[in-house]
Design a protein around this motif. Sequence first.
Motif, PDB file in Angstrom:
ATOM      1  N   ASP A   1       0.831  -1.206   0.000  1.00 24.54           N
ATOM      2  CA  ASP A   1       0.000   0.000   0.000  1.00 24.54           C
ATOM      3  C   ASP A   1       0.865   1.255   0.000  1.00 24.54           C
ATOM      4  N   MET A   2       1.955   1.214   0.758  1.00 25.75           N
ATOM      5  CA  MET A   2       2.869   2.354   0.806  1.00 25.75           C
ATOM      6  C   MET A   2       3.498   2.591  -0.560  1.00 25.75           C
ATOM      7  N   LEU A   3       3.919   1.530  -1.215  1.00 17.87           N
ATOM      8  CA  LEU A   3       4.516   1.663  -2.538  1.00 17.87           C
ATOM      9  C   LEU A   3       3.525   2.268  -3.526  1.00 17.87           C
ATOM     10  N   LYS A   4       2.276   1.796  -3.506  1.00 17.47           N
ATOM     11  CA  LYS A   4       1.249   2.353  -4.395  1.00 17.47           C
ATOM     12  C   LYS A   4       1.056   3.843  -4.138  1.00 17.47           C
ATOM     13  N   ALA A   5       1.029   4.227  -2.868  1.00 14.36           N
ATOM     14  CA  ALA A   5       0.838   5.636  -2.515  1.00 14.36           C
ATOM     15  C   ALA A   5       2.012   6.480  -3.007  1.00 14.36           C
ATOM     16  N   ILE A   6       3.226   5.976  -2.836  1.00 13.07           N
ATOM     17  CA  ILE A   6       4.415   6.717  -3.273  1.00 13.07           C
ATOM     18  C   ILE A   6       4.423   6.860  -4.791  1.00 13.07           C
ATOM     19  N   LEU A   7       4.106   5.789  -5.505  1.00 10.44           N
ATOM     20  CA  LEU A   7       4.058   5.855  -6.970  1.00 10.44           C
ATOM     21  C   LEU A   7       2.991   6.839  -7.438  1.00 10.44           C
ATOM     22  N   SER A   8       1.853   6.835  -6.773  1.00 10.71           N
ATOM     23  CA  SER A   8       0.772   7.758  -7.123  1.00 10.71           C
ATOM     24  C   SER A   8       1.206   9.204  -6.882  1.00 10.71           C
ATOM     25  N   GLN A   9       1.824   9.461  -5.728  1.00  9.71           N
ATOM     26  CA  GLN A   9       2.305  10.807  -5.421  1.00  9.71           C
ATOM     27  C   GLN A   9       3.371  11.242  -6.426  1.00  9.71           C
ATOM     28  N   TYR A  10       4.249  10.317  -6.792  1.00 13.00           N
ATOM     29  CA  TYR A  10       5.304  10.639  -7.757  1.00 13.00           C
ATOM     30  C   TYR A  10       4.691  11.035  -9.097  1.00 13.00           C
ATOM     31  N   ASP A  11       3.753  10.223  -9.588  1.00 13.46           N
ATOM     32  CA  ASP A  11       3.105  10.519 -10.866  1.00 13.46           C
ATOM     33  C   ASP A  11       2.377  11.856 -10.827  1.00 13.46           C
ATOM     34  N   SER A  12       1.680  12.112  -9.734  1.00 10.61           N
ATOM     35  CA  SER A  12       0.954  13.374  -9.576  1.00 10.61           C
ATOM     36  C   SER A  12       1.918  14.559  -9.564  1.00 10.61           C
ATOM     37  N   THR A  13       3.011  14.412  -8.871  1.00  3.58           N
ATOM     38  CA  THR A  13       4.017  15.477  -8.793  1.00  3.58           C
ATOM     39  C   THR A  13       4.603  15.770 -10.166  1.00  3.58           C
ATOM     40  N   VAL A  14       4.946  14.721 -10.901  1.00  2.00           N
ATOM     41  CA  VAL A  14       5.514  14.897 -12.239  1.00  2.00           C
ATOM     42  C   VAL A  14       4.513  15.596 -13.156  1.00  2.00           C
ATOM     43  N   GLU A  15       3.250  15.219 -13.063  1.00  2.00           N
ATOM     44  CA  GLU A  15       2.212  15.862 -13.893  1.00  2.00           C
ATOM     45  C   GLU A  15       2.078  17.343 -13.558  1.00  2.00           C
ATOM     46  N   LYS A  16       2.053  17.672 -12.270  1.00  2.00           N
ATOM     47  CA  LYS A  16       1.931  19.071 -11.848  1.00  2.00           C
ATOM     48  C   LYS A  16       3.138  19.875 -12.314  1.00  2.00           C
ATOM     49  N   MET A  17       4.327  19.283 -12.213  1.00  2.00           N
ATOM     50  CA  MET A  17       5.536  19.967 -12.662  1.00  2.00           C
ATOM     51  C   MET A  17       5.498  20.218 -14.166  1.00  2.00           C
ATOM     52  N   ALA A  18       5.035  19.239 -14.920  1.00  2.00           N
ATOM     53  CA  ALA A  18       4.946  19.387 -16.378  1.00  2.00           C
ATOM     54  C   ALA A  18       3.983  20.507 -16.745  1.00  2.00           C
ATOM     55  N   LYS A  19       2.870  20.589 -16.018  1.00  2.00           N
ATOM     56  CA  LYS A  19       1.891  21.652 -16.284  1.00  2.00           C
ATOM     57  C   LYS A  19       2.502  23.026 -16.006  1.00  2.00           C
ATOM     58  N   LEU A  20       3.163  23.143 -14.864  1.00  2.00           N
ATOM     59  CA  LEU A  20       3.795  24.422 -14.528  1.00  2.00           C
ATOM     60  C   LEU A  20       4.895  24.783 -15.526  1.00  2.00           C
ATOM     61  N   LYS A  21       5.655  23.789 -15.951  1.00  2.00           N
ATOM     62  CA  LYS A  21       6.724  24.042 -16.918  1.00  2.00           C
ATOM     63  C   LYS A  21       6.145  24.527 -18.245  1.00  2.00           C
ATOM     64  N   ALA A  22       5.047  23.920 -18.669  1.00  2.00           N
ATOM     65  CA  ALA A  22       4.398  24.330 -19.916  1.00  2.00           C
ATOM     66  C   ALA A  22       3.897  25.774 -19.832  1.00  2.00           C
TER      67      ALA A  22
END
Length: 71
Positions: free
Chosen positions: A14-35
Amino acid sequence: MIYMDEKRLKAFEDMLKAILSQYDSTVEKMAKLKAEGKEKTVTYRQLFANKLQLQAILSYYRTYGLLENEK
């Protein structure tokens, strides 16, 4: 004893799933801000720091062979 081991394994998964989800969300938010050209904002820098922290955690999972799917 076996029940506790299964419960603990489930918690790690469960912890791994949460970390992967947070990582993906963070990368998406960063990509949006970069754009939007907002790489120098405090929010972007906070997300970058979070991404580095999540990468460090994931590297531990990887080191111990606990990551099933490599991206």
